[in-house]
Design a protein around this motif. Sequence first.
Motif, PDB file in Angstrom:
ATOM      1  N   GLY A   1     -83.956  56.761  13.919  1.00  0.00           N
ATOM      2  CA  GLY A   1     -84.377  55.531  13.272  1.00  0.00           C
ATOM      3  C   GLY A   1     -83.550  55.205  12.041  1.00  0.00           C
ATOM      4  N   GLU A   2     -83.188  56.215  11.273  1.00  0.00           N
ATOM      5  CA  GLU A   2     -82.319  56.007  10.110  1.00  0.00           C
ATOM      6  C   GLU A   2     -80.926  55.567  10.550  1.00  0.00           C
ATOM      7  OE1 GLU A   2     -83.123  56.011   6.872  1.00  0.00           O
ATOM      8  OE2 GLU A   2     -85.190  56.224   7.617  1.00  0.00           O
ATOM      9  N   LYS A   3     -80.468  56.112  11.660  1.00  0.00           N
ATOM     10  CA  LYS A   3     -79.179  55.688  12.199  1.00  0.00           C
ATOM     11  C   LYS A   3     -79.216  54.213  12.604  1.00  0.00           C
ATOM     12  CE  LYS A   3     -76.080  59.016  12.215  1.00  0.00           C
ATOM     13  NZ  LYS A   3     -74.704  58.829  11.699  1.00  0.00           N
ATOM     14  N   TYR A   4     -80.337  53.802  13.192  1.00  0.00           N
ATOM     15  CA  TYR A   4     -80.461  52.384  13.546  1.00  0.00           C
ATOM     16  C   TYR A   4     -80.363  51.507  12.297  1.00  0.00           C
ATOM     17  CZ  TYR A   4     -82.338  47.839  14.446  1.00  0.00           C
ATOM     18  OH  TYR A   4     -82.493  46.465  14.490  1.00  0.00           O
ATOM     19  N   LYS A   5     -81.029  51.922  11.220  1.00  0.00           N
ATOM     20  CA  LYS A   5     -80.964  51.140   9.982  1.00  0.00           C
ATOM     21  C   LYS A   5     -79.531  51.025   9.475  1.00  0.00           C
ATOM     22  CE  LYS A   5     -85.640  52.423   8.500  1.00  0.00           C
ATOM     23  NZ  LYS A   5     -86.436  53.160   7.468  1.00  0.00           N
ATOM     24  N   THR A   6     -78.778  52.113   9.595  1.00  0.00           N
ATOM     25  CA  THR A   6     -77.367  52.086   9.203  1.00  0.00           C
ATOM     26  C   THR A   6     -76.591  51.098  10.072  1.00  0.00           C
ATOM     27  OG1 THR A   6     -77.463  54.394   8.481  1.00  0.00           O
ATOM     28  CG2 THR A   6     -75.286  53.482   8.941  1.00  0.00           C
ATOM     29  N   ALA A   7     -76.865  51.127  11.380  1.00  0.00           N
ATOM     30  CA  ALA A   7     -76.196  50.205  12.303  1.00  0.00           C
ATOM     31  C   ALA A   7     -76.555  48.760  11.981  1.00  0.00           C
ATOM     32  CB  ALA A   7     -76.584  50.552  13.740  1.00  0.00           C
TER      33      ALA A   7
ATOM     34  N   GLU B   1     -74.708  43.497   9.450  1.00  0.00           N
ATOM     35  CA  GLU B   1     -75.176  42.432   8.557  1.00  0.00           C
ATOM     36  C   GLU B   1     -76.496  41.838   9.023  1.00  0.00           C
ATOM     37  OE1 GLU B   1     -71.985  39.663   8.054  1.00  0.00           O
ATOM     38  OE2 GLU B   1     -70.742  41.098   6.959  1.00  0.00           O
ATOM     39  N   GLY B   2     -77.381  42.723   9.479  1.00  0.00           N
ATOM     40  CA  GLY B   2     -78.722  42.296   9.844  1.00  0.00           C
ATOM     41  C   GLY B   2     -79.011  42.429  11.325  1.00  0.00           C
ATOM     42  N   SER B   3     -80.238  42.088  11.689  1.00  0.00           N
ATOM     43  CA  SER B   3     -80.668  42.199  13.084  1.00  0.00           C
ATOM     44  C   SER B   3     -80.843  40.824  13.706  1.00  0.00           C
ATOM     45  CB  SER B   3     -81.991  42.969  13.171  1.00  0.00           C
ATOM     46  OG  SER B   3     -83.039  42.233  12.557  1.00  0.00           O
TER      47      SER B   3
ATOM     48  N   HIS C   1     -98.834  41.224  26.527  1.00  0.00           N
ATOM     49  CA  HIS C   1     -98.543  41.968  25.302  1.00  0.00           C
ATOM     50  C   HIS C   1     -97.275  41.413  24.657  1.00  0.00           C
ATOM     51  CE1 HIS C   1    -101.605  44.983  26.169  1.00  0.00           C
ATOM     52  NE2 HIS C   1    -101.180  44.974  27.424  1.00  0.00           N
ATOM     53  N   LYS C   2     -97.372  41.111  23.373  1.00  0.00           N
ATOM     54  CA  LYS C   2     -96.246  40.536  22.637  1.00  0.00           C
ATOM     55  C   LYS C   2     -95.347  41.655  22.109  1.00  0.00           C
ATOM     56  CE  LYS C   2     -98.295  36.504  23.024  1.00  0.00           C
ATOM     57  NZ  LYS C   2     -99.639  36.894  23.482  1.00  0.00           N
ATOM     58  N   ILE C   3     -94.069  41.577  22.454  1.00  0.00           N
ATOM     59  CA  ILE C   3     -93.137  42.594  22.011  1.00  0.00           C
ATOM     60  C   ILE C   3     -91.955  41.944  21.296  1.00  0.00           C
ATOM     61  CG2 ILE C   3     -93.789  44.042  23.979  1.00  0.00           C
ATOM     62  CD1 ILE C   3     -90.799  43.557  24.888  1.00  0.00           C
ATOM     63  N   ARG C   4     -91.305  42.725  20.452  1.00  0.00           N
ATOM     64  CA  ARG C   4     -90.128  42.266  19.715  1.00  0.00           C
ATOM     65  C   ARG C   4     -88.965  43.217  19.989  1.00  0.00           C
ATOM     66  NH1 ARG C   4     -91.048  42.028  13.472  1.00  0.00           N
ATOM     67  NH2 ARG C   4     -91.560  44.219  13.879  1.00  0.00           N
ATOM     68  N   LEU C   5     -87.808  42.657  20.283  1.00  0.00           N
ATOM     69  CA  LEU C   5     -86.579  43.419  20.384  1.00  0.00           C
ATOM     70  C   LEU C   5     -85.726  43.100  19.164  1.00  0.00           C
ATOM     71  CD1 LEU C   5     -85.585  42.954  24.155  1.00  0.00           C
ATOM     72  CD2 LEU C   5     -87.137  44.640  23.127  1.00  0.00           C
ATOM     73  N   CYS C   6     -85.346  44.127  18.430  1.00  0.00           N
ATOM     74  CA  CYS C   6     -84.506  43.979  17.240  1.00  0.00           C
ATOM     75  C   CYS C   6     -83.128  44.570  17.537  1.00  0.00           C
ATOM     76  CB  CYS C   6     -85.126  44.689  16.039  1.00  0.00           C
ATOM     77  SG  CYS C   6     -86.674  43.985  15.465  1.00  0.00           S
ATOM     78  N   PHE C   7     -82.119  43.729  17.613  1.00  0.00           N
ATOM     79  CA  PHE C   7     -80.767  44.159  17.927  1.00  0.00           C
ATOM     80  C   PHE C   7     -79.953  44.297  16.645  1.00  0.00           C
ATOM     81  CE2 PHE C   7     -82.265  41.968  21.693  1.00  0.00           C
ATOM     82  CZ  PHE C   7     -81.784  42.730  22.741  1.00  0.00           C
TER      83      PHE C   7
ATOM     84  N   TRP D   1     -79.291  49.382  19.573  1.00  0.00           N
ATOM     85  CA  TRP D   1     -77.967  49.386  18.968  1.00  0.00           C
ATOM     86  C   TRP D   1     -76.973  50.147  19.825  1.00  0.00           C
ATOM     87  CZ3 TRP D   1     -76.008  54.040  16.369  1.00  0.00           C
ATOM     88  CH2 TRP D   1     -76.905  55.112  16.406  1.00  0.00           C
ATOM     89  N   ASP D   2     -75.712  49.805  19.654  1.00  0.00           N
ATOM     90  CA  ASP D   2     -74.630  50.547  20.280  1.00  0.00           C
ATOM     91  C   ASP D   2     -73.688  51.028  19.192  1.00  0.00           C
ATOM     92  OD1 ASP D   2     -71.799  48.764  20.581  1.00  0.00           O
ATOM     93  OD2 ASP D   2     -73.606  47.641  20.069  1.00  0.00           O
ATOM     94  N   SER D   3     -73.054  52.140  19.423  1.00  0.00           N
ATOM     95  CA  SER D   3     -72.186  52.730  18.406  1.00  0.00           C
ATOM     96  C   SER D   3     -70.886  51.961  18.232  1.00  0.00           C
ATOM     97  CB  SER D   3     -71.869  54.184  18.761  1.00  0.00           C
ATOM     98  OG  SER D   3     -73.001  55.006  18.588  1.00  0.00           O
TER      99      SER D   3
END
Length: 365
Positions: free
Chosen positions: A29-35, A40-42, A52-58, A89-91
């Motif tokens: 999860g911390e790696k995702y925050k770095t990505a 410059e944001g999601s 069911h309401k879902i959110r995808l954060c890219f 996220w992708d590396s």
Amino acid sequence: MVIPKKIELEAATSNTDPQAPIDFFNAVGEKYKTAEVASEGSVERFYNLAGHKIRLCFAGSALIPYLTPALSHLEIEAVANPELTVCLWDSESTHTAMLPPPWSKDCYHPKRGEIIGYNTDRIHTSFQWGSYALSLLDRDRNLGIYWISTVKQIPYWETGAPLRTIFNVWLNQREVQLVHAGAVGLPEGGVLLAGKGGSGKSTSALACLNSNLFYASDDYCLISPTPTPTVFSLYNTGKKNADDVERLPFLASAIRNRDRLDTEKALYFIHQTFPEKILNHFPIKAILIPRIAGTKDTTLEPTSSTSALTALAPSTMIQLPGTGKEACQMMKTVADRVPCYELRVGTEIEQIPQTIFQLLSQGIH
């Protein structure tokens, strides 16, 4: 990540710290925050999955063209409090490397990809063969993470049915089961098409797009046994063997990967070409088990709920990480509550939807 050739279950599970799955999830999860910062944001997308309401954060936009088209028919406006959030996220595009795996090569389930010792009542961890993608879910926080090294590794079938593992594990707790099945019908009711690859399931489902029937799935959909058996569309895609696409000429314009049919099945995005033909949900009135008959005519033959469950459950459980006894019970409940038939698929394609439509028009209960 190293792909193992074999697995030793007892050795893999006995040496795992019970806190390790949570610690690994948090570290990723911390790696995702770095990505996300590096991008410059999601970018956010919101969807309605079986109510069911879902959110995808890219983290950035690189994954969006690959993982969102199959879900486009379920997209909704942003909601303040989604029930599930998945961070993706992708590396390569984010210049953020994944952590080295803290488990040994013997910890990979050889078929479904669960990481032995890193799955608990709270945390799900699995590695997807083919795309080399890591999927994690924290059930307590309703938070998922999807990582892949580069979009170049995303195979066409993942584009057609993305995020299956996370959706399956999360929805299973809510009496909704992702199944390997097709679904077609009418607003007042339809049929579930259950069968392994090569049974005629995809042909039967896709043929219905050229009829009075509507389409929910040809390969993966959602079912719920309560309060009444219901199917929910998940992906608006379909797949067909490349050497057989001429049998469905009306779908020619919907083929997404025409330039790669020498190595891939034809992948259709139905919502882009036939948006009016998609139904997001309907009551299940019957389960049909397609069989290639080798005759001209398509016919129906009553069969048992046991036969229907046998056609539905094994391929679902083999393909989907996190699928267990609860999933099998939901599938059994649905099979027990509706009539079941063999759909003996003939060579006259137009007879397939005609036969299904006639069954539904008879008012089966």
